[in-house]
Structure formats: C-alpha cells, structure tokens
Design an enzyme around this catalytic site. Sequence first.
Site, PDB file in Angstrom:
ATOM      1  N   GLY A 111      31.219  82.474   9.878  1.00 32.29           N
ATOM      2  CA  GLY A 111      31.447  83.910   9.758  1.00 32.29           C
ATOM      3  C   GLY A 111      30.151  84.694   9.826  1.00 32.29           C
ATOM      4  O   GLY A 111      30.069  85.741  10.478  1.00 32.29           O
ATOM      5  N   GLY A 156      32.131  76.290  11.543  1.00 30.87           N
ATOM      6  CA  GLY A 156      32.233  75.014  10.843  1.00 30.87           C
ATOM      7  C   GLY A 156      32.963  73.961  11.654  1.00 30.87           C
ATOM      8  O   GLY A 156      32.495  72.819  11.784  1.00 30.87           O
ATOM      9  N   ARG A 187      24.574  70.308   4.973  1.00 28.37           N
ATOM     10  CA  ARG A 187      24.099  71.561   4.367  1.00 28.37           C
ATOM     11  C   ARG A 187      23.065  71.320   3.262  1.00 28.37           C
ATOM     12  O   ARG A 187      22.217  72.174   3.023  1.00 28.37           O
ATOM     13  CB  ARG A 187      25.280  72.368   3.826  1.00 28.37           C
ATOM     14  CG  ARG A 187      26.072  72.994   4.956  1.00 28.37           C
ATOM     15  CD  ARG A 187      27.191  73.863   4.456  1.00 28.37           C
ATOM     16  NE  ARG A 187      27.692  74.686   5.551  1.00 28.37           N
ATOM     17  CZ  ARG A 187      28.711  75.521   5.454  1.00 28.37           C
ATOM     18  NH1 ARG A 187      29.336  75.652   4.300  1.00 28.37           N
ATOM     19  NH2 ARG A 187      29.099  76.241   6.484  1.00 28.37           N
ATOM     20  N   LYS A 214      41.032  81.456  14.225  1.00 32.23           N
ATOM     21  CA  LYS A 214      40.918  82.704  13.456  1.00 32.23           C
ATOM     22  C   LYS A 214      40.763  83.901  14.398  1.00 32.23           C
ATOM     23  O   LYS A 214      39.690  84.472  14.525  1.00 32.23           O
ATOM     24  CB  LYS A 214      39.709  82.637  12.537  1.00 32.23           C
ATOM     25  CG  LYS A 214      39.816  81.601  11.443  1.00 32.23           C
ATOM     26  CD  LYS A 214      38.545  81.659  10.604  1.00 32.23           C
ATOM     27  CE  LYS A 214      38.279  80.386   9.859  1.00 32.23           C
ATOM     28  NZ  LYS A 214      36.854  80.243   9.517  1.00 32.23           N
TER      29      LYS A 214
HETATM   30  P1  ADP Z   1      35.337  77.505  13.644  1.00 36.81           P
HETATM   31  O1  ADP Z   1      35.396  76.863  12.281  1.00 36.81           O
HETATM   32  O2  ADP Z   1      34.516  76.701  14.608  1.00 36.81           O
HETATM   33  O3  ADP Z   1      34.943  78.943  13.582  1.00 36.81           O
HETATM   34  P2  ADP Z   1      38.155  78.115  13.571  1.00 36.81           P
HETATM   35  O4  ADP Z   1      38.125  77.882  12.099  1.00 36.81           O
HETATM   36  O5  ADP Z   1      38.418  79.474  14.070  1.00 36.81           O
HETATM   37  O6  ADP Z   1      36.823  77.497  14.242  1.00 36.81           O
HETATM   38  O7  ADP Z   1      39.292  77.203  14.220  1.00 36.81           O
HETATM   39  C1  ADP Z   1      39.302  75.791  14.113  1.00 36.81           C
HETATM   40  C2  ADP Z   1      40.684  75.273  14.137  1.00 36.81           C
HETATM   41  O8  ADP Z   1      41.406  75.771  15.245  1.00 36.81           O
HETATM   42  C3  ADP Z   1      40.743  73.769  14.239  1.00 36.81           C
HETATM   43  O9  ADP Z   1      41.264  73.241  13.039  1.00 36.81           O
HETATM   44  C4  ADP Z   1      41.686  73.505  15.420  1.00 36.81           C
HETATM   45  O10 ADP Z   1      42.628  72.479  15.162  1.00 36.81           O
HETATM   46  C5  ADP Z   1      42.400  74.820  15.560  1.00 36.81           C
HETATM   47  N1  ADP Z   1      42.919  75.038  16.904  1.00 36.81           N
HETATM   48  C6  ADP Z   1      42.243  75.132  18.056  1.00 36.81           C
HETATM   49  N2  ADP Z   1      43.057  75.307  19.105  1.00 36.81           N
HETATM   50  C7  ADP Z   1      44.324  75.328  18.606  1.00 36.81           C
HETATM   51  C8  ADP Z   1      45.619  75.486  19.191  1.00 36.81           C
HETATM   52  N3  ADP Z   1      45.768  75.656  20.490  1.00 36.81           N
HETATM   53  N4  ADP Z   1      46.673  75.499  18.346  1.00 36.81           N
HETATM   54  C9  ADP Z   1      46.517  75.336  17.031  1.00 36.81           C
HETATM   55  N5  ADP Z   1      45.330  75.178  16.424  1.00 36.81           N
HETATM   56  C10 ADP Z   1      44.242  75.176  17.208  1.00 36.81           C
HETATM   57 MG    MG Z   2      36.845  76.977  10.745  1.00 35.71          MG
END
Ligand code: ADP
Ligand code: MG
Length: 374
Positions: free
Chosen positions: A350, A327, A45, A182
């Site tokens: 987000g 992220g 970043r 999320k």
């Molecule tokens: P991003 O940051 O790309 O938007 P999120 O923050 O929504 O993604 O989600 C990322 C997290 O989701 C990771 O830490 C990952 O371990 C978790 N995750 C993905 N699939 C599962 C699952 N089936 N069960 C529990 N955690 C999960």
């Molecule tokens: Mg995340």
Amino acid sequence: MMSKSIPTLEDLGDVAGKRVLVRTDFNVPMETAADGTRTITDDFRIRAALPTINWLTERGASVVCISHLGRPKGAVEPKYSMNPVAKRLSELAPGVELLENLRFNAGEEKNDPDFVAELIAGVDMYVDDAFGAAHRAHASIVGPPKTLPSAMGRLLQKEVEVLLTLRESPKHPFVAVLGGSKISDKLGVVEALLNVVDSLVIGGAMCFTFLAAQGYSIGDSLFEPDQVETCKRLLSLGKAIHLPEDIIGLDADGKYATYGRRLPPGAKGFDIGPGSAAAFTDIIMESRTVFWNGPMGMFEDERFAGGTRTVAQAMADTKAFTVVGGGDSAAALAQFGFDDQVDHVSTGGGASLELLELGDLPGLAALREAPNAR
Ligand code: ADP
Ligand code: MG
C-alpha cells in the site's frame, strides 16, 4: 520556502550511549500449528531492518524496536504477540529490544498523544524504517518526530529514492504491470500512474472490471461493479492500456478451461492465458523501467500460476530497471526464485502505491518536520 529534506541516519549526530527508538515493519507472515504455536514463515522484513539496526548499534546506540503485527483491535490478543519475532530478532541482532505489538494499544491507530508520550519516555532519538507503515498517520509513525531528533533508516531511504525516481524521472518506455485482487484500492494509483507511464498492463482479477467496462462478458469472475465507470473513464484517456487476450479459469461445472476475452455464463477467470503472458513479456522486454504490482492470477493454485510465473521470468530477464511492490507479488517472485533478479522489491504494498500516487506519505512529512531537519 524550500521544503525541508528528510534527515538520514548521519543527521542524528553522535548516537553513542543514546537510546534510539526504531519503528520497524516486522509485520511478518506467520503460520499457526495445530497446537496454536505460531512460527514465522518468512523473516525477510526482519532481515531488511538489519542495516539500520546494525548502523546504530555499531556506533554505540542502544536500540529499541517497535512494530505492529497483524490487525489486533486495540487490545491484547495473544495470537498477535511479537514473541516469535523477538526470538528471531535476538538471533539476528543480539541485545536489541523489541516492545510488544503497537496495535495492542488503541492509541496507536488513533495517534493518541498519551501513547506517543509512553513510547518516547526515556528515549533520545527516533528512526523510522517502517516503509510498509509510512502511509499511516499512526502514533508510532508521526508522533516521535514532533519532539525527538529523527531520521529515516536505510530501508526507508532506499524505498523513497527508488519510488520517487520512478515517479519523477523514470527512463522511458516505462510500463506498469498491475494485477491482484484489491481493485478499488488500486484504481487511484492507476490514474496517477497514467500520467507517468507510457503503457499499462493489466492482469489478475483487476482485468475483469476493465474487460466488463469494455463490454465483454466475464462470467462469474471477481469484479467490482461500482468501479466499471471509473475503468471506462481510464480507458477513454487515450493511453495504452493492455488487457489480456486470453483467460484461463474454471467453467460452470468447475472444469479447467481456456477462453478468449469473452467468458461464458458461470465461468470464472483465474489467470491470464499463454497468449497474454507472451504479449506482456514482449512489453516488459522492450521497456526501460517496469513497475509490477499484483499477481496475474491466483498463483497460489499451481493451475493458475502460469501467467504470474511468466511475468516474473520477464522481470528477471529484461534489461529494464525493475521494481516490484505488493506483498503477494513479492511472495510470488520469491516462490518462483526470481527475487534476487529484480532491481528493487518494495517492502510496502500500500505504501509503495501511495508514494507513487501522491509523491509523499504521512511518515515522510513527519520526518521532514523533525527538530533536526534542515
Ligand atoms: P499484492 O499483495 O501484490 O498487492 P493483491 O493483494 O492485490 O496483490 O492481490 C493478490 C491476490 O490476488 C492473490 O491472493 C491472488 O490469488 C489474487 N488473484 C489474482 N488474480 C485473481 C483472479 N483472477 N481471481 C481471483 N483472485 C485473483
Ligand atoms: Mg496482497
């Protein structure tokens, strides 16, 4: 009346000798050592802000950067000090100032006019290059453009161009691959995306709320019961929504196991299985535009990284225009070594979802109203 456009750096006019406040997103991942020393684990970043910073300094401006870091609650918390960032910034862009964490002042998140006045005292111009924070109506984002000649920096400009192209004129077939944890945060964008994409692919923890909505047993997997109705409605809209056909996880005794769509009591799903990963790869390879947000599984644990690695590989291999937001998704892509093989990695999780969903952000609206906007 036509809405005004967002000023770019060129619209600032002569910046020589001017003091320019640059809102950056230096919310970098940090690691704390046993003795409490904090070090930056990824300076992506900071490096991402350099084109804008250098554009200004090469033209004789003096640059003052501002950013938040972590979530301090409106008061000084030494563990969230910007000092490690200031040190790295001084190596990458000598002579550029960086003020202390914006969120050490409660006025930042409250968009307090007094805090805005403090930020812009002695400043001639404002540049917003903090895409990751552009969806927040905070003081440092929406305050300065009310009175100062303002512009979006190069990073923000690229993000806006790419994401609005996805929203307004994507090449078809367009698939969105969604995962992560999320769920409730992301269902709004799922709904908005259904209007522009040809199909949705859903993995990660997000898939279990959808599978539950279809009546499958999901064991003890992560899911959001209050979102089941929303998922049912989304599934009934008649759009192609692809869910995993196999799941990898741990059984009730904590043993590694592979399942179909049905999980027995006590089992937890942590990744999509190889069949799903292959099916998702085919969809990505056949598309002309792919947006990916959210890992397919708990990829931080190597046992559950397979689905995410396969999707990352497909993102690298496909001829489609590929955009990754989020992220953790970006971190996964980098971990597997594919981050330079996609067309755009968004710096805002987000913010990228909200821009896709709504087509505008508070930070962009503020820049459009700046005194130099036309
Ligand atoms: P991003 O940051 O790309 O938007 P999120 O923050 O929504 O993604 O989600 C990322 C997290 O989701 C990771 O830490 C990952 O371990 C978790 N995750 C993905 N699939 C599962 C699952 N089936 N069960 C529990 N955690 C999960
Ligand atoms: Mg995340």
